[in-house]
Design an enzyme around this catalytic site. Sequence first.
Site, PDB file in Angstrom:
ATOM      1  NE  ARG A  30      -2.305  -0.726   3.641  1.00  0.00           N
ATOM      2  CZ  ARG A  30      -2.947  -0.146   4.649  1.00  0.00           C
ATOM      3  NH1 ARG A  30      -4.180   0.282   4.494  1.00  0.00           N
ATOM      4  NH2 ARG A  30      -2.351   0.008   5.806  1.00  0.00           N
TER       5      ARG A  30
ATOM      6  CB  SER B 182       5.531  -6.092   8.263  1.00  0.00           C
ATOM      7  OG  SER B 182       4.975  -4.809   8.438  1.00  0.00           O
TER       8      SER B 182
ATOM      9  CG  ASP C 185       2.943  -5.189  10.556  1.00  0.00           C
ATOM     10  OD1 ASP C 185       3.893  -5.431  11.329  1.00  0.00           O
ATOM     11  OD2 ASP C 185       2.333  -6.084   9.936  1.00  0.00           O
TER      12      ASP C 185
END
Length: 501
Positions: free
Chosen positions: A113, A180, A233
């Site tokens: 994203r 992450s 994250d």
Amino acid sequence: MGKVVVSAAVICAAAVCAVAAAVVVRRRMQRTKRWEKAMAIVKDFEEKCGTPTWKLEKVADAMTQEMHAGLAASDSQGAPTMLKMLITYVSNLPSGDEKGLFYALDLGGTNFRVLRVQLGGGAVVNQEVSEVSIPLDLMVGTSEALFDFIAAELAKFVEQEGPEFQLPPGRQRELCFTFSFPVMQSSIASGNLIKWTKGFSIDDAVGQDVVAELTRAMARKGLDMRVSALVNDTVGTLAGGRYSNKDVVAAVILGTGTNAAYVERANAIPKLRGLLPKSGEMVINMEWGTFWSTDLPFTEYDYVLDAESLNPGEQMFEKIISGMYLGEIVRIVLCKMAEEASFFGDIIPPKLKIPFTLRTPDLSAMHHDTSSDLKVVDTKLKNILEISNTSLEMRKVVVQLCNIVATRGARLAAAGILGILIKLGRDKIKDGEKQRTVIALDGGLYEHYAEYRKCLENTLKELLGEEVSESIVIEQSNDGSGIGAALLAASHSQFLEVNKS
Ligand code: ADP
Ligand code: MG
């Protein structure tokens, strides 16, 4: 004479009937035997997946112990500890006063994203997100190909922006890279990849500084942007959670993989002693997917999964609780039932033999099937595994397997959270004072698998007892990691003075 023929015919017909009846009886007996064998497999699996309270308490205690061990070892060159307890260099969580336009990139396990967030000093004024799934070939390709893909998506996003998002001359766009995977950081904006997890395997990236790789890829695409923070994250979720609620002390991700981060006292970390004020804090990235304990209820099916994975022997906690693996565990059990108990008939359905065909979203769809004839289960089995003509009884067994696997995962995740609460001294009421504690939870598994979520929350209550549970809240973070990352880009901006003015 005629009588004899007739009698012979009658006798013959009777014999044929008797043989046919015997065949039917034998088939029925065979079916019953197969069913019993299949049920024995399910029963044995269910028993081995058992997570009674006492076992979860032992798991939680082991987690706390490993946290202590990992922190103690963080400054030594000794044997690696099970939990890495990585220092994130995030010592000041966002204050909420941050202002300006910031970007965040989020490379998780499944999707990538790009976010743009306009912070208005106390509120998020505007945000825009673009999301694409990560092409499977890039997960096992080269470092350059993966980082080029990231930079290309970012370039596309920036190119489409309207004039209202143009920055004044001389002012670079700044971003936080949410990456992450386990990274050994050397500052807030640099860190070397320790290893890949969650199905990624790109050898030439291991040991490299991921910010340097991203910066080079952005330069190749002609993008003039600066990476002001590198987080994962859990840290993004913690920062985002703290922005909206001051009682947030930890964040847990339950998505493709799983991990947790929490706020530690700086003087509990040997490496930081003397470097930060005594009252200082530091966010620790636990990398709890590596956790392992003899009390974790592994079964023969988990070992099959582990052996076929890209990282055998690693990430064992992640492999029994996270989204990447739950569907696969059920597939392996069904495969054994097909092979050893002909659960789906004489032929083993070929699709059932292919690893990772049954995904966790399919598992949750079947688990949540409330129709009286389990229509969703029927459709999933047909469409995904090409298994048709299942009886209602068989479909009920499939749901039972989903329940066993999801329950075990959710209860163990709750035990992990209890481990963090014990470490923070927040698992009990102290001096009669009810200190409010909030844990931010994020990730597709937690968000979409309602039975898993309910089970996790109920288990935490069961473990803490009624009174303590009243002051401990799990808060689902609503894209907290994205906002949190943008906030961290802002609080580590090189233009911080400009922001403040
Ligand atoms: P990532 O972990 O890749 O950053 P997410 O947090 O969005 O991404 O989590 C995606 C994971 O969540 C998927 O890999 C899947 O395991 C799980 N998931 C997504 N949708 C569902 C669903 N409907 N039911 C159960 N699990 C789901
Ligand atoms: Mg994610």
